[in-house]
Design an enzyme around this catalytic site. Sequence first.
Site, PDB file in Angstrom:
ATOM      1  N   HIS A  36       4.522  -4.500  10.824  1.00 16.36           N
ATOM      2  CA  HIS A  36       4.992  -3.867  12.062  1.00 16.36           C
ATOM      3  C   HIS A  36       5.119  -4.859  13.215  1.00 16.36           C
ATOM      4  CE1 HIS A  36       4.433   0.395  10.774  1.00 16.36           C
ATOM      5  NE2 HIS A  36       3.489  -0.132   9.996  1.00 16.36           N
ATOM      6  N   ASP A  82       5.695   4.682   5.169  1.00 16.32           N
ATOM      7  CA  ASP A  82       6.518   3.720   5.921  1.00 16.32           C
ATOM      8  C   ASP A  82       6.540   2.338   5.261  1.00 16.32           C
ATOM      9  OD1 ASP A  82       3.755   3.519   6.844  1.00 16.32           O
ATOM     10  OD2 ASP A  82       4.501   2.153   8.381  1.00 16.32           O
ATOM     11  N   HIS A  83       5.991   2.250   4.045  1.00 14.74           N
ATOM     12  CA  HIS A  83       6.076   1.009   3.257  1.00 14.74           C
ATOM     13  C   HIS A  83       6.695   1.241   1.876  1.00 14.74           C
ATOM     14  CE1 HIS A  83       3.589  -1.348   6.135  1.00 14.74           C
ATOM     15  NE2 HIS A  83       3.337  -0.101   6.512  1.00 14.74           N
ATOM     16  N   HIS A 124       1.342   3.911   1.924  1.00 14.44           N
ATOM     17  CA  HIS A 124       1.898   4.659   3.058  1.00 14.44           C
ATOM     18  C   HIS A 124       3.427   4.748   2.988  1.00 14.44           C
ATOM     19  CE1 HIS A 124      -1.916   4.018   5.698  1.00 14.44           C
ATOM     20  NE2 HIS A 124      -2.013   5.076   4.906  1.00 14.44           N
ATOM     21  N   HIS A 143      -7.490  -0.582   5.516  1.00  9.73           N
ATOM     22  CA  HIS A 143      -6.412   0.292   6.016  1.00  9.73           C
ATOM     23  C   HIS A 143      -6.158   1.392   4.981  1.00  9.73           C
ATOM     24  CE1 HIS A 143      -2.761   1.363   8.178  1.00  9.73           C
ATOM     25  NE2 HIS A 143      -2.058   1.232   7.068  1.00  9.73           N
ATOM     26  N   ASP A 161      -0.199  -3.816   6.264  1.00 10.50           N
ATOM     27  CA  ASP A 161      -0.862  -3.333   7.480  1.00 10.50           C
ATOM     28  C   ASP A 161      -2.325  -3.768   7.533  1.00 10.50           C
ATOM     29  OD1 ASP A 161       1.503  -2.129   8.128  1.00 10.50           O
ATOM     30  OD2 ASP A 161       0.812  -0.070   7.839  1.00 10.50           O
ATOM     31  N   HIS A 186       0.850  -1.198   0.000  1.00 16.45           N
ATOM     32  CA  HIS A 186       0.000   0.000   0.000  1.00 16.45           C
ATOM     33  C   HIS A 186       0.880   1.241   0.000  1.00 16.45           C
ATOM     34  CE1 HIS A 186       0.775  -0.554   4.299  1.00 16.45           C
ATOM     35  NE2 HIS A 186       0.247   0.620   4.586  1.00 16.45           N
TER      36      HIS A 186
END
Length: 256
Positions: free
Chosen positions: A172, A61-62, A59, A115, A134, A57
């Site tokens: 995570h 942090d990915h 985001h 998400h 996530d 996805h």
Amino acid sequence: MAPFEILLVPAMSDNYVYLAHDSDSGVTAVVDPSEAAPVEAALDARGWTLTHILNTHHHHDHTGGNERLAKRFGATLIGPKSEVARIANMNITVGEGDTVDVAGHKAVVYETPGHTLGHIAFWFADSDALFCGDTLFALGCGRVFEGTMEQMWNSMLKLRSVPPTARVFCGHEYTLANARFALSIDPDNVRLQARTREFEEMRGRGEPTIPTVLVDELDTNPFFRADDPALAAAIGMTGADPVAVFAEVRSRKDKF
Ligand code: ZN
Ligand code: FE
């Protein structure tokens, strides 16, 4: 063909990035590189060359490491077609039921909205590896930012249908916080108690709790159990629709 060798690379504060390496072909894929530096360090330490980047996805942090890794290695970037406007420079975009082929290792793609709206998961049957970003966590699930509770519950059902031997490689290390929440609504669950003790010991030794195995999530992860009458009863919602139960559990976790 041998299964992938999968290496977990901790990144940022609590992200996990994964390297999937095929020693026969020399191919190496990275899943959800939040940042490039720890991925490059892990690759360089082993003399591996990155060939593929997989994103679940959009985001940051990915995806934060995409650009630098793609530039250095010329790796093929594969991600969700519904997020084509939100992830730059994807070479291949995929959706529900598509197959991703990484040097003969084939992943089935599941769309798992909730998400984010375009979130996807990759299921590599030959390596017993589910990369779910996530959407699903050990004893938990992602926050429902973009989709509806009904979409997220349907995503849970989809992932619940993956073979029970699947190793769950999630985005995570949230396991202990998830365990504390799960116990708060399901305190008498003996299996949950045992898993929590095991995870506390692992974290005490500085080890990741990931991957977990899907079968262990089935009777302990509250977000997988919204259609379980025992869970509905535990939160005072006997007879309620699973979507309503899921929504209640998710909103309690948001406030926990
Ligand atoms: Zn995310
Ligand atoms: Fe994340």
